[in-house]
Design an enzyme around this catalytic site. Structure first.
Site, short mmCIF file in Angstrom:
data_model
loop_
_atom_site.label_atom_id
_atom_site.label_comp_id
_atom_site.label_asym_id
_atom_site.label_seq_id
_atom_site.Cartn_x
_atom_site.Cartn_y
_atom_site.Cartn_z
N HIS A 1 -1.57 -5.27 1.40
CA HIS A 1 -3.15 -5.94 1.12
C HIS A 1 -2.67 -7.43 0.75
O HIS A 1 -1.67 -7.48 -0.09
CB HIS A 1 -3.86 -5.48 0.12
CG HIS A 1 -4.78 -6.10 -0.42
ND1 HIS A 1 -6.11 -6.50 0.18
CD2 HIS A 1 -4.72 -6.99 -1.26
CE1 HIS A 1 -6.83 -7.16 -0.39
NE2 HIS A 1 -6.14 -7.62 -1.41
N GLU B 1 -9.20 -10.61 -7.48
CA GLU B 1 -8.16 -9.74 -7.66
C GLU B 1 -7.22 -9.71 -8.68
O GLU B 1 -6.80 -8.70 -9.08
CB GLU B 1 -7.68 -9.48 -6.02
CG GLU B 1 -8.73 -8.93 -5.10
CD GLU B 1 -8.16 -9.16 -3.68
OE1 GLU B 1 -7.22 -9.64 -3.51
OE2 GLU B 1 -9.11 -8.83 -2.67
N LYS C 1 0.99 -1.14 0.05
CA LYS C 1 0.06 0.01 0.11
C LYS C 1 0.65 1.24 0.02
O LYS C 1 2.20 1.33 0.28
CB LYS C 1 -0.91 0.04 1.28
CG LYS C 1 -1.77 -1.14 1.40
CD LYS C 1 -2.71 -1.20 2.46
CE LYS C 1 -3.91 -2.15 2.52
NZ LYS C 1 -4.59 -2.36 3.93
O1 CDP Z 1 -6.52 -6.10 4.97
P1 CDP Z 1 -7.15 -7.41 5.54
O2 CDP Z 1 -7.67 -8.38 4.77
O3 CDP Z 1 -6.43 -7.79 6.92
O4 CDP Z 1 -8.43 -6.50 6.39
P2 CDP Z 1 -9.99 -6.28 5.84
O5 CDP Z 1 -10.93 -6.68 6.96
O6 CDP Z 1 -10.07 -6.87 4.40
O7 CDP Z 1 -9.92 -4.53 5.63
C1 CDP Z 1 -9.15 -4.18 4.69
C2 CDP Z 1 -8.52 -2.99 5.41
O8 CDP Z 1 -9.09 -1.93 5.76
C3 CDP Z 1 -7.42 -3.02 6.34
O9 CDP Z 1 -6.28 -3.64 5.89
C4 CDP Z 1 -7.10 -1.84 6.99
O10 CDP Z 1 -6.37 -0.96 6.33
C5 CDP Z 1 -8.78 -1.07 6.62
N1 CDP Z 1 -9.54 -0.98 7.88
C6 CDP Z 1 -9.62 0.17 8.62
O11 CDP Z 1 -9.07 1.15 8.17
N2 CDP Z 1 -10.21 0.20 9.94
C7 CDP Z 1 -10.90 -0.90 10.20
N3 CDP Z 1 -11.72 -0.64 11.44
C8 CDP Z 1 -10.87 -2.07 9.36
C9 CDP Z 1 -10.15 -1.95 8.43
MG MG Z 2 -9.22 -8.27 3.25
#
Ligand code: CDP
Ligand code: MG
Length: 163
Positions: free
Chosen positions: A130, A141, A10
């Site tokens: 990510h 994706e 990112k």
């Molecule tokens: O990235 P990952 O798959 O671990 O988590 P996700 O549930 O798919 O969420 C995508 C992204 O959203 C996260 O990597 C965070 O950067 C962001 N996020 C956030 O900013 N605040 C939250 N409360 C939850 C997720």
């Molecule tokens: Mg995710």
């Protein structure tokens, strides 16, 4: 069992000059890089990557913050291949919330913010990287980001030891 998964470094990871550090970790695990490019997203594309699914899981506000975050600067988009690659890559990157991400993981080693703090500040969690969450997301994706001809099939010298 040999899977392909999508990974993006990112904007915070790129701006903090962590590209080499991140790539090294996947190479060290014996995964194979089969596609890579630098891309600066616009919001339309960001919304295709962070689909409605994010709103359902995390809320519309998180999706909006996330889209603004991912377009802040260029990202490094990659496809990696390996045995159970989707699960292995998720293990290497660590938990979504940096506060809880284990040391030794990318998120545990390079950031530490909590949900609480980010939510109070009204900010997206900047967690470097990510990676596709499951097989279905990985397929979607990879297709979204890469053309077939941008993905390569080749042998790495250590393949007989890591497979
Ligand atoms: O990235 P990952 O798959 O671990 O988590 P996700 O549930 O798919 O969420 C995508 C992204 O959203 C996260 O990597 C965070 O950067 C962001 N996020 C956030 O900013 N605040 C939250 N409360 C939850 C997720
Ligand atoms: Mg995710």
């Amino acid at each position: 069992m040999i899977e392909k998964t999508f990974i993006a470094i990112k904007p915070d990871g790129v701006q903090r000059a962590l590209i080499g550090e991140v790539i090294k970790r996947f190479e060290n695990a014996g995964l194979k890089l089969i596609g890579i490019k630098m891309q600066w997203l616009d919001k339309d594309f960001a919304l295709k990557h962070y689909t409605e699914d994010i709103s359902k899981r995390r809320g519309e506000k998180v999706r909006e913050m996330l889209v603004n975050y991912i377009v802040e600067g260029p990202v490094i988009a990659m496809v990696w291949e390996g045995i159970h690659a989707i699960e292995i890559v998720r293990k290497i990157i660590g938990d979504t919330e940096p506060k809880g991400a284990a040391p030794g993981t990318i998120r545990g080693d390079f950031c530490h913010v909590s949900y609480d703090y980010a939510d109070k500040k009204g900010k997206a969690i900047r967690n470097i990287i990510h990676a596709s969450g499951n097989k279905q997301d990985a397929e979607y994706e990879i297709k979204l980001w890469f053309k077939d001809k941008e993905l390569h099939s080749y042998e790495v010298s250590h393949e007989k030891y890591v497979k």
